[in-house]
Structures are given as structure tokens and as C-alpha cells.
Design a protein around this motif. Structure first.
Motif, mmCIF file in Angstrom:
data_model
loop_
_atom_site.group_PDB
_atom_site.id
_atom_site.type_symbol
_atom_site.label_atom_id
_atom_site.label_comp_id
_atom_site.label_asym_id
_atom_site.label_seq_id
_atom_site.Cartn_x
_atom_site.Cartn_y
_atom_site.Cartn_z
ATOM 1 N N ARG A 111 0.838 -1.204 0.000
ATOM 2 C CA ARG A 111 0.000 0.000 0.000
ATOM 3 C C ARG A 111 0.875 1.258 0.000
ATOM 4 O O ARG A 111 1.011 1.947 1.012
ATOM 5 N N PRO A 112 1.532 1.576 -1.128
ATOM 6 C CA PRO A 112 2.395 2.764 -1.164
ATOM 7 C C PRO A 112 1.638 4.078 -0.995
ATOM 8 O O PRO A 112 2.253 5.103 -0.744
ATOM 9 N N ASP A 113 0.316 4.053 -1.075
ATOM 10 C CA ASP A 113 -0.473 5.267 -0.910
ATOM 11 C C ASP A 113 -0.423 5.802 0.520
ATOM 12 O O ASP A 113 -0.711 6.975 0.762
ATOM 13 N N ILE A 114 -0.030 4.967 1.479
ATOM 14 C CA ILE A 114 0.055 5.428 2.868
ATOM 15 C C ILE A 114 1.493 5.684 3.308
ATOM 16 O O ILE A 114 1.733 6.093 4.435
ATOM 17 N N GLN A 115 2.465 5.455 2.427
ATOM 18 C CA GLN A 115 3.878 5.566 2.780
ATOM 19 C C GLN A 115 4.228 6.928 3.363
ATOM 20 O O GLN A 115 4.847 7.024 4.416
ATOM 21 N N SER B 129 2.345 9.314 4.702
ATOM 22 C CA SER B 129 1.663 9.588 5.964
ATOM 23 C C SER B 129 2.259 8.784 7.110
ATOM 24 O O SER B 129 2.446 9.305 8.215
ATOM 25 N N VAL B 130 2.573 7.517 6.853
ATOM 26 C CA VAL B 130 3.141 6.665 7.897
ATOM 27 C C VAL B 130 4.525 7.160 8.291
ATOM 28 O O VAL B 130 4.855 7.251 9.478
ATOM 29 N N CYS B 131 5.343 7.511 7.302
ATOM 30 C CA CYS B 131 6.692 8.011 7.609
ATOM 31 C C CYS B 131 6.636 9.339 8.354
ATOM 32 O O CYS B 131 7.482 9.606 9.208
ATOM 33 N N LEU B 132 5.657 10.152 8.055
ATOM 34 C CA LEU B 132 5.488 11.410 8.775
ATOM 35 C C LEU B 132 5.174 11.142 10.248
ATOM 36 O O LEU B 132 5.742 11.766 11.143
#
Length: 142
Positions: free
Chosen positions: A45-49, A51-54
Motif C-alpha cells: 500500500r504505497p499510498d500510505i507511505q 503519511s506513515v513516515c510522517l
């Protein structure tokens, strides 16, 4: 979170997550576990990458505002359970690439974040996101 309200974006558009000095402290072990699970999920799910890293930046001292941001990612996942990487065998083989940058998008250090993605047919084969190393004080220096 099974009965939560679904949202259409993993992070609010006007949300600027930063160091929260006065916020309520949350359990860091629970927060790190949630971030670890979300990081594992980014493989499909690269679409959340982004946001998750933030949110992962604040693992050492998580506050309630950071925890709410991670819960929003879970609400986004609830609404997009059928979304993920898909590699169909019948797609036309054409290579295309895209790039974008958010000039001084980080509220903390005023650095740019730029990213690229490359598609082979309709399948994502490579992507990256990078925060710039330095900030110039004027356009003459740049």
C-alpha cells in the motif's frame, strides 16, 4: 477501529504534524507497534507511505495529536480495503514517469519534499520520496 468512520485521505489536507510540546503523552510502546504494523503494510500500500513516515518521526515522544494522525490512517485503510498494488498480465507495456515537489512543505524545518514514480504499463515498478538536505536563506544562494 472496526466500526470507525471511513475517510478518503490517509492524512487531513490541512494537517501539519509537528512536535507537540504541550500535548498529552501516549503509550510509546503501543504507538511504535502501530507504526511498525503500518510500515509493514506499505509494501503493498504505497499510498500510505508518506503519511506513515510522517507519523514515524515522533516515535520517541508520541503525543495524542500524533496518535490521532495514525488512527486516521487506519480509518483510511478501512475505507480502501480493496485497494493495493495490482500487476495485470494483459496491460500494454509502456514506461512512464511522474515527479512532484512540495516547496517548503515541512512546517518544522521548511525543507522541500520531492518524489517520483515510474510505471511499466499500469503497474508501479519504482517510486521514491526524498526530503532535501539543505535550506537556502535566499534565492541568490540557490
Amino acid at each position: 477501529m472496526e466500526n470507525c468512520k471511513e475517510v478518503v485521505t490517509p492524512i487531513a489536507i490541512n494537517c501539519l504534524i509537528d512536535v507537540d510540546e504541550v500535548g498529552q503523552q501516549v503509550d510509546s510502546t503501543k504507538y511504535r507497534g502501530l507504526i511498525g504494523s503500518l510500515l509493514y503494510l506499505t509494501a503493498s500500500r504505497p499510498d500510505i507511505q508518506s503519511s506513515v513516515c510522517l507519523c514515524a518521526r515522533f516515535q520517541s515522544n508520541p503525543k495524542e495529536s500524533h496518535y490521532k494522525a495514525t488512527k486516521r490512517i487506519l480509518m483510511y485503510l478501512k475505507g480502501t480495503i480493496n485497494v493495493g498494488l495490482w500487476f495485470p498480465s494483459d496491460s500494454k507495456i509502456t514506461l512512464s514517469g511522474f515527479s512532484d515537489s512540495d516547496y517548503t512543505g515541512s512546517k518544522l524545518d521548511r525543507k522541500n519534499t520531492s518524489g517520483t514514480c515510474h510505471l511499466l504499463g499500469s503497474s508501479l515498478i519504482a517510486w521514491n520520496s526524498k526530503k532535501q538536505a539543505r535550506v537556502t536563506l535566499s534565492t541568490i544562494e540557490a
